[in-house]
Design a protein around this motif. Structure first.
Motif, mmCIF file in Angstrom:
data_model
loop_
_atom_site.group_PDB
_atom_site.id
_atom_site.type_symbol
_atom_site.label_atom_id
_atom_site.label_comp_id
_atom_site.label_asym_id
_atom_site.label_seq_id
_atom_site.Cartn_x
_atom_site.Cartn_y
_atom_site.Cartn_z
ATOM 1 N N GLU A 254 39.067 40.019 26.502
ATOM 2 C CA GLU A 254 39.631 41.074 27.349
ATOM 3 C C GLU A 254 40.637 40.489 28.333
ATOM 4 O OE1 GLU A 254 38.345 44.394 30.697
ATOM 5 O OE2 GLU A 254 36.776 43.322 29.618
ATOM 6 N N GLY A 255 40.293 39.362 28.951
ATOM 7 C CA GLY A 255 41.203 38.723 29.892
ATOM 8 C C GLY A 255 42.502 38.307 29.225
ATOM 9 N N GLU A 256 42.400 37.740 28.023
ATOM 10 C CA GLU A 256 43.599 37.304 27.303
ATOM 11 C C GLU A 256 44.433 38.499 26.833
ATOM 12 O OE1 GLU A 256 44.874 34.267 27.313
ATOM 13 O OE2 GLU A 256 43.163 33.873 28.619
ATOM 14 N N ALA B 27 44.575 37.843 35.230
ATOM 15 C CA ALA B 27 43.762 38.481 34.184
ATOM 16 C C ALA B 27 43.073 37.424 33.328
ATOM 17 C CB ALA B 27 44.631 39.386 33.315
ATOM 18 N N SER B 28 43.799 36.389 32.992
ATOM 19 C CA SER B 28 43.215 35.312 32.188
ATOM 20 C C SER B 28 42.082 34.612 32.952
ATOM 21 C CB SER B 28 44.312 34.311 31.818
ATOM 22 O OG SER B 28 43.791 33.298 31.001
ATOM 23 N N ASN C 149 44.622 41.423 28.383
ATOM 24 C CA ASN C 149 45.305 41.920 29.586
ATOM 25 C C ASN C 149 46.434 40.982 29.997
ATOM 26 O OD1 ASN C 149 43.663 44.176 29.736
ATOM 27 N ND2 ASN C 149 42.197 43.211 31.106
ATOM 28 N N ARG D 137 34.446 35.841 34.264
ATOM 29 C CA ARG D 137 33.411 36.738 33.751
ATOM 30 C C ARG D 137 32.647 36.071 32.607
ATOM 31 N NH1 ARG D 137 37.548 40.388 34.173
ATOM 32 N NH2 ARG D 137 37.743 40.586 31.930
ATOM 33 N N ALA E 164 40.347 35.832 35.412
ATOM 34 C CA ALA E 164 39.232 36.775 35.611
ATOM 35 C C ALA E 164 38.355 36.828 34.364
ATOM 36 C CB ALA E 164 39.762 38.165 35.947
ATOM 37 N N GLY E 165 38.978 36.825 33.181
ATOM 38 C CA GLY E 165 38.197 36.821 31.941
ATOM 39 C C GLY E 165 37.357 35.565 31.812
ATOM 40 N N GLN E 166 37.947 34.429 32.180
ATOM 41 C CA GLN E 166 37.198 33.174 32.112
ATOM 42 C C GLN E 166 36.047 33.165 33.121
ATOM 43 O OE1 GLN E 166 40.292 30.309 32.692
ATOM 44 N NE2 GLN E 166 41.177 30.651 30.668
#
Length: 163
Positions: A22-24, A125-126, A26, A132, A128-130
């Motif tokens: 999802e982060g990638e 965004a990247s 976004n 999470r 944040a995905g990492q």
């Protein structure tokens, strides 16, 4: 290891993978937006150049009309007031060209700043995905330990092996 502990680990891994994806996704969307903003900046500059030429051509056309009208009246078009009128028309055109160029540059700058904002958002965004993903892995490990610990207490501290 109990099946509940294994399930908790599997869920943590699955949630972590989903968070990274999802982060990638976004981040990729923000990078596409940044690229489009840069294309808009290039377009603004090109339109500015085109408009500058249009203003210059219009001024030359006006000077041609002025010269024709003055010549038709028998006025010497290369001296005195006639020359001043033509010079004023050209000076006005140069000011208009500079205004067009300045406006195009300002518009382009706005798109460049927007592109930078999109790039920053892509990085966030990247990350944040990492983040999470790490939380999901940690949550899965804690849940697995809790399930294992509960099984140990319920089973009297004995581990059972299932084949």
């Amino acid at each position: 290891m109990s099946w509940l502990a294994a399930l908790a680990i599997a869920k943590g891994i699955s949630d972590a993978r989903d968070a990274v994806e999802e982060g990638e996704y976004n981040a990729a969307a923000m990078r596409r937006n940044a690229k489009l903003a840069m294309q808009d900046a290039d377009d603004a500059v090109m339109r500015g150049k085109f408009d500058m030429v249009r203003v210059k051509v219009a001024a030359k056309s006006m000077i041609g009309s002025q010269r024709a009208a003055m010549a038709a009246q028998g006025i010497d078009i290369d001296s005195g007031s006639a020359a001043d009128v033509q010079d004023d028309t050209m000076a006005s055109s140069e000011v208009q060209q500079l205004l067009v160029k300045n406006n195009a540059a300002r518009e382009a700058w706005g798109f460049i700043v927007q592109a930078g904002d999109y790039e920053s958002q892509a990085g966030m965004a990247s990350r944040a995905g990492q983040s999470r993903a790490r939380s999901s892995l940690l949550g899965g490990a804690v849940s697995a330990y809790s399930n294992w610990n509960s099984g140990m207490k319920a089973g009297g501290g004995k581990t059972t092996r299932q084949s």
